[in-house]
Design an enzyme around this catalytic site. Sequence first.
Site: not given
Length: 309
Positions: A136-137, A133
Amino acid sequence: MLDLAIIGGGPAGLTAGLYATRGGLNNVVMFEMGMPGGQITGSSEIENYPGQGPVMSGMDLMASWPEQCQKFGLKHEMAEISKVEKIGDNFKLVTSDNKEFEARSVLIATGSVPRRAGFKGENEFFGRGVSTCATCDGFFYRGKEVAVIGGGDSALEEAYYLSKMCKKVYLVHRRDTYRAAPSTIAHVKNTENIEEVTNVSVEEVFGDASGVLGLRVKCNKTGEVRELPTPGVFVFVGRNVLNAPLKQADGTFLCNMSENGEVIVDLKMRTNVKGLYAAGDIRIDAAKQVVCAAADGATAAVDIIEYLG
Protein backbone atom coordinates in the site's frame (compact mmCIF):
# COMPACT_ATOMS: atom_id res chain seq x y z
CA MET A 1 -34.96 -16.75 7.98
CA LEU A 2 -32.20 -14.89 6.13
CA ASP A 3 -31.02 -16.09 2.76
CA LEU A 4 -27.52 -14.87 3.55
CA ALA A 5 -25.92 -13.42 6.66
CA ILE A 6 -22.72 -11.47 5.99
CA ILE A 7 -20.51 -10.91 9.02
CA GLY A 8 -18.22 -7.94 8.40
CA GLY A 9 -18.69 -4.69 6.49
CA GLY A 10 -15.38 -4.23 4.71
CA PRO A 11 -14.75 -4.52 0.95
CA ALA A 12 -15.37 -8.31 0.97
CA GLY A 13 -18.64 -8.12 2.87
CA LEU A 14 -19.97 -5.11 0.96
CA THR A 15 -19.17 -6.60 -2.44
CA ALA A 16 -20.75 -9.91 -1.45
CA GLY A 17 -23.86 -8.02 -0.40
CA LEU A 18 -23.96 -6.16 -3.71
CA TYR A 19 -23.60 -9.29 -5.84
CA ALA A 20 -25.96 -11.37 -3.71
CA THR A 21 -28.82 -8.85 -3.72
CA ARG A 22 -28.38 -7.84 -7.33
CA GLY A 23 -28.21 -11.54 -8.19
CA GLY A 24 -31.64 -12.22 -6.77
CA LEU A 25 -31.35 -13.02 -3.06
CA ASN A 26 -34.11 -11.16 -1.23
CA ASN A 27 -33.19 -11.32 2.43
CA VAL A 28 -29.50 -10.45 2.88
CA VAL A 29 -28.22 -8.79 6.03
CA MET A 30 -24.72 -7.50 6.68
CA PHE A 31 -23.75 -7.42 10.35
CA GLU A 32 -21.29 -4.64 11.11
CA MET A 33 -21.06 -2.77 14.40
CA GLY A 34 -19.63 0.45 12.98
CA MET A 35 -19.82 2.28 9.71
CA PRO A 36 -19.14 -0.05 6.76
CA GLY A 37 -15.85 0.27 4.93
CA GLY A 38 -13.33 -1.81 6.82
CA GLN A 39 -9.71 -1.15 7.78
CA ILE A 40 -8.95 0.67 4.55
CA THR A 41 -10.95 3.67 5.80
CA GLY A 42 -8.00 4.40 8.08
CA SER A 43 -5.58 4.84 5.17
CA SER A 44 -4.70 8.40 4.29
CA GLU A 45 -3.76 7.80 0.63
CA ILE A 46 -4.99 5.19 -1.87
CA GLU A 47 -3.72 5.25 -5.42
CA ASN A 48 -3.68 1.62 -6.56
CA TYR A 49 -7.38 0.74 -6.75
CA PRO A 50 -8.21 -0.05 -10.40
CA GLY A 51 -10.13 2.65 -12.21
CA GLN A 52 -9.45 5.20 -9.52
CA GLY A 53 -7.95 8.41 -10.87
CA PRO A 54 -6.76 10.88 -8.25
CA VAL A 55 -5.16 9.84 -4.98
CA MET A 56 -7.80 9.69 -2.27
CA SER A 57 -8.20 8.59 1.30
CA GLY A 58 -9.54 5.18 2.23
CA MET A 59 -12.62 6.88 3.68
CA ASP A 60 -13.31 8.60 0.37
CA LEU A 61 -12.74 5.38 -1.59
CA MET A 62 -15.30 3.47 0.45
CA ALA A 63 -17.86 6.28 0.89
CA SER A 64 -20.16 5.24 -1.97
CA TRP A 65 -20.01 1.47 -1.45
CA PRO A 66 -22.72 1.09 1.24
CA GLU A 67 -25.24 3.22 -0.67
CA GLN A 68 -24.65 1.24 -3.86
CA CYS A 69 -25.18 -2.06 -2.04
CA GLN A 70 -28.27 -0.88 -0.20
CA LYS A 71 -29.82 0.25 -3.47
CA PHE A 72 -30.23 -3.40 -4.41
CA GLY A 73 -31.65 -4.42 -1.03
CA LEU A 74 -28.73 -5.14 1.28
CA LYS A 75 -29.70 -4.49 4.90
CA HIS A 76 -27.20 -3.30 7.51
CA GLU A 77 -27.64 -4.56 11.05
CA MET A 78 -25.48 -2.70 13.57
CA ALA A 79 -24.77 -5.73 15.72
CA GLU A 80 -21.73 -7.77 16.67
CA ILE A 81 -22.02 -11.49 15.94
CA SER A 82 -20.40 -13.42 18.77
CA LYS A 83 -21.18 -16.96 17.62
CA VAL A 84 -22.20 -18.88 14.51
CA GLU A 85 -23.58 -22.41 14.88
CA LYS A 86 -24.75 -24.99 12.38
CA ILE A 87 -28.34 -26.10 13.07
CA GLY A 88 -29.40 -28.79 10.61
CA ASP A 89 -29.06 -27.36 7.11
CA ASN A 90 -29.11 -23.79 8.38
CA PHE A 91 -27.17 -21.54 10.75
CA LYS A 92 -27.90 -19.75 13.99
CA LEU A 93 -26.18 -16.44 14.66
CA VAL A 94 -25.99 -15.00 18.16
CA THR A 95 -25.19 -11.33 18.75
CA SER A 96 -23.18 -9.96 21.66
CA ASP A 97 -26.45 -8.84 23.30
CA ASN A 98 -27.97 -12.33 22.83
CA LYS A 99 -30.26 -11.66 19.89
CA GLU A 100 -30.57 -14.61 17.51
CA PHE A 101 -30.87 -14.81 13.73
CA GLU A 102 -31.27 -17.79 11.43
CA ALA A 103 -29.74 -17.96 7.98
CA ARG A 104 -29.58 -20.42 5.11
CA SER A 105 -25.99 -19.39 4.37
CA VAL A 106 -23.25 -17.37 6.06
CA LEU A 107 -20.27 -15.44 4.75
CA ILE A 108 -17.69 -14.46 7.34
CA ALA A 109 -15.62 -11.46 6.27
CA THR A 110 -14.39 -10.13 9.61
CA GLY A 111 -10.80 -9.85 8.40
CA SER A 112 -7.68 -9.58 10.49
CA VAL A 113 -5.76 -6.77 12.13
CA PRO A 114 -1.99 -6.23 12.22
CA ARG A 115 -0.44 -6.67 15.63
CA ARG A 116 1.17 -3.59 17.08
CA ALA A 117 4.74 -3.95 18.29
CA GLY A 118 4.11 -1.65 21.24
CA PHE A 119 7.05 0.76 20.96
CA LYS A 120 6.83 4.44 21.80
CA GLY A 121 5.42 6.58 18.99
CA GLU A 122 3.91 3.65 17.08
CA ASN A 123 0.32 4.75 17.58
CA GLU A 124 1.10 8.46 17.37
CA PHE A 125 2.70 8.15 13.93
CA PHE A 126 0.55 5.35 12.52
CA GLY A 127 -0.52 6.47 9.05
CA ARG A 128 2.07 9.28 9.13
CA GLY A 129 5.20 7.22 8.56
CA VAL A 130 4.38 4.02 10.44
CA SER A 131 2.64 1.45 8.25
CA THR A 132 1.75 -2.24 8.19
CA CYS A 133 1.42 -2.57 4.41
CA ALA A 134 4.41 -2.26 2.10
CA THR A 135 2.27 -2.88 -1.00
CA CYS A 136 0.00 0.00 0.00
CA ASP A 137 2.55 2.54 1.17
CA GLY A 138 5.97 1.52 -0.16
CA PHE A 139 5.67 3.68 -3.26
CA PHE A 140 5.64 6.84 -1.13
CA TYR A 141 9.21 6.05 -0.05
CA ARG A 142 10.68 5.43 -3.47
CA GLY A 143 14.35 6.43 -3.40
CA LYS A 144 14.30 6.92 0.38
CA GLU A 145 15.41 4.87 3.37
CA VAL A 146 12.89 2.78 5.31
CA ALA A 147 12.93 0.39 8.25
CA VAL A 148 11.13 -2.94 8.47
CA ILE A 149 10.48 -4.37 11.93
CA GLY A 150 10.04 -8.13 12.31
CA GLY A 151 11.75 -11.45 11.74
CA GLY A 152 9.18 -13.71 10.14
CA ASP A 153 8.33 -14.50 6.53
CA SER A 154 6.15 -11.40 6.10
CA ALA A 155 8.81 -9.02 7.41
CA LEU A 156 11.56 -10.47 5.24
CA GLU A 157 9.37 -10.69 2.15
CA GLU A 158 8.29 -7.08 2.56
CA ALA A 159 11.87 -5.94 3.17
CA TYR A 160 12.88 -7.60 -0.09
CA TYR A 161 9.90 -6.03 -1.87
CA LEU A 162 10.79 -2.56 -0.54
CA SER A 163 14.44 -2.98 -1.50
CA LYS A 164 13.44 -2.81 -5.16
CA MET A 165 12.11 0.74 -4.84
CA CYS A 166 13.80 2.21 -1.78
CA LYS A 167 17.36 3.50 -1.49
CA LYS A 168 17.97 1.41 1.63
CA VAL A 169 16.03 -0.93 3.90
CA TYR A 170 16.95 -1.47 7.55
CA LEU A 171 15.68 -4.89 8.65
CA VAL A 172 15.21 -4.56 12.40
CA HIS A 173 14.77 -7.71 14.51
CA ARG A 174 15.00 -8.43 18.23
CA ARG A 175 16.89 -11.69 17.64
CA ASP A 176 19.87 -12.59 15.47
CA THR A 177 18.02 -15.43 13.71
CA TYR A 178 14.87 -15.30 11.59
CA ARG A 179 11.67 -17.35 11.57
CA ALA A 180 11.39 -17.46 7.80
CA ALA A 181 11.87 -19.81 4.88
CA PRO A 182 15.53 -20.41 3.95
CA SER A 183 14.95 -19.08 0.44
CA THR A 184 13.48 -15.86 1.83
CA ILE A 185 16.41 -15.40 4.19
CA ALA A 186 18.80 -15.95 1.28
CA HIS A 187 17.05 -13.24 -0.76
CA VAL A 188 17.48 -10.77 2.08
CA LYS A 189 21.13 -11.60 2.76
CA ASN A 190 21.99 -11.34 -0.94
CA THR A 191 20.37 -7.94 -1.40
CA GLU A 192 22.95 -5.17 -1.12
CA ASN A 193 20.65 -2.37 0.01
CA ILE A 194 19.13 -4.33 2.92
CA GLU A 195 21.04 -3.76 6.15
CA GLU A 196 20.30 -6.24 8.93
CA VAL A 197 19.95 -4.56 12.32
CA THR A 198 19.53 -7.58 14.58
CA ASN A 199 19.51 -8.36 18.29
CA VAL A 200 18.03 -4.96 19.07
CA SER A 201 14.97 -3.58 20.83
CA VAL A 202 12.97 -0.77 19.29
CA GLU A 203 13.01 2.14 21.69
CA GLU A 204 10.81 4.56 19.78
CA VAL A 205 9.89 6.10 16.48
CA PHE A 206 10.25 9.86 16.53
CA GLY A 207 9.23 12.74 14.32
CA ASP A 208 7.37 16.03 14.14
CA ALA A 209 4.19 17.43 12.65
CA SER A 210 5.32 16.39 9.16
CA GLY A 211 5.65 12.72 10.14
CA VAL A 212 8.35 10.21 11.07
CA LEU A 213 11.98 11.35 11.08
CA GLY A 214 13.67 8.22 12.39
CA LEU A 215 13.75 5.10 14.52
CA ARG A 216 15.71 4.64 17.74
CA VAL A 217 16.92 1.10 18.61
CA LYS A 218 18.99 -0.31 21.47
CA CYS A 219 21.42 -3.22 21.22
CA ASN A 220 20.30 -6.05 23.50
CA LYS A 221 23.89 -7.01 24.33
CA THR A 222 25.67 -3.70 24.85
CA GLY A 223 22.83 -1.27 25.50
CA GLU A 224 24.16 1.02 22.79
CA VAL A 225 21.47 3.21 21.24
CA ARG A 226 21.42 3.87 17.50
CA GLU A 227 19.24 6.18 15.44
CA LEU A 228 18.12 5.13 11.96
CA PRO A 229 17.30 8.20 9.84
CA THR A 230 14.22 6.91 8.05
CA PRO A 231 10.88 8.58 7.23
CA GLY A 232 9.13 5.23 6.81
CA VAL A 233 8.75 2.42 9.35
CA PHE A 234 6.95 -0.80 8.41
CA VAL A 235 5.84 -3.13 11.21
CA PHE A 236 5.35 -6.85 10.55
CA VAL A 237 5.05 -8.70 13.82
CA GLY A 238 2.06 -10.88 12.93
CA ARG A 239 -1.69 -10.47 12.54
CA ASN A 240 -4.66 -11.21 14.74
CA VAL A 241 -7.34 -13.04 12.76
CA LEU A 242 -10.84 -12.00 13.83
CA ASN A 243 -12.27 -15.51 13.92
CA ALA A 244 -14.06 -15.41 17.29
CA PRO A 245 -17.59 -15.89 15.82
CA LEU A 246 -16.56 -19.31 14.51
CA LYS A 247 -15.39 -20.60 17.88
CA GLN A 248 -17.73 -23.18 19.40
CA ALA A 249 -18.61 -23.90 23.03
CA ASP A 250 -16.13 -26.82 23.19
CA GLY A 251 -13.22 -24.64 22.01
CA THR A 252 -13.13 -26.00 18.46
CA PHE A 253 -14.01 -24.03 15.35
CA LEU A 254 -17.07 -24.46 13.16
CA CYS A 255 -14.92 -25.12 10.08
CA ASN A 256 -11.39 -26.10 9.18
CA MET A 257 -8.78 -23.50 10.09
CA SER A 258 -5.08 -23.04 9.42
CA GLU A 259 -2.57 -23.14 12.26
CA ASN A 260 -2.62 -19.32 12.20
CA GLY A 261 -6.38 -19.21 12.73
CA GLU A 262 -7.30 -18.37 9.14
CA VAL A 263 -10.31 -20.00 7.50
CA ILE A 264 -9.47 -22.67 4.93
CA VAL A 265 -11.46 -22.16 1.72
CA ASP A 266 -11.42 -23.38 -1.86
CA LEU A 267 -11.34 -21.19 -4.97
CA LYS A 268 -15.05 -20.41 -4.57
CA MET A 269 -14.55 -19.26 -0.96
CA ARG A 270 -16.34 -22.36 0.35
CA THR A 271 -15.34 -23.85 3.70
CA ASN A 272 -15.71 -27.54 4.50
CA VAL A 273 -19.15 -26.76 6.02
CA LYS A 274 -21.94 -26.50 3.44
CA GLY A 275 -23.37 -23.02 3.26
CA LEU A 276 -20.48 -21.42 5.15
CA TYR A 277 -18.12 -19.17 3.21
CA ALA A 278 -15.19 -16.90 4.07
CA ALA A 279 -13.77 -13.97 2.12
CA GLY A 280 -11.13 -11.29 2.51
CA ASP A 281 -8.33 -11.15 5.04
CA ILE A 282 -9.76 -13.88 7.26
CA ARG A 283 -9.16 -16.58 4.66
CA ILE A 284 -5.92 -18.43 3.98
CA ASP A 285 -3.45 -16.90 1.55
CA ALA A 286 -5.29 -13.59 1.40
CA ALA A 287 -3.39 -10.85 -0.42
CA LYS A 288 -4.71 -8.24 2.04
CA GLN A 289 -5.59 -5.74 -0.67
CA VAL A 290 -8.95 -4.02 -1.17
CA VAL A 291 -9.34 -5.22 -4.75
CA CYS A 292 -8.62 -8.83 -3.73
CA ALA A 293 -11.08 -8.73 -0.83
CA ALA A 294 -13.76 -7.32 -3.13
CA ALA A 295 -13.07 -10.10 -5.64
CA ASP A 296 -13.41 -12.68 -2.84
CA GLY A 297 -16.80 -11.24 -1.91
CA ALA A 298 -18.06 -11.37 -5.47
CA THR A 299 -16.76 -14.92 -5.94
CA ALA A 300 -18.48 -16.09 -2.75
CA ALA A 301 -21.78 -14.40 -3.57
CA VAL A 302 -21.96 -15.93 -7.04
CA ASP A 303 -21.50 -19.41 -5.57
CA ILE A 304 -23.94 -18.73 -2.70
CA ILE A 305 -26.67 -17.84 -5.19
CA GLU A 306 -26.07 -21.18 -6.93
CA TYR A 307 -25.93 -23.04 -3.62
CA LEU A 308 -29.28 -21.67 -2.48
CA GLY A 309 -30.82 -22.46 -5.84
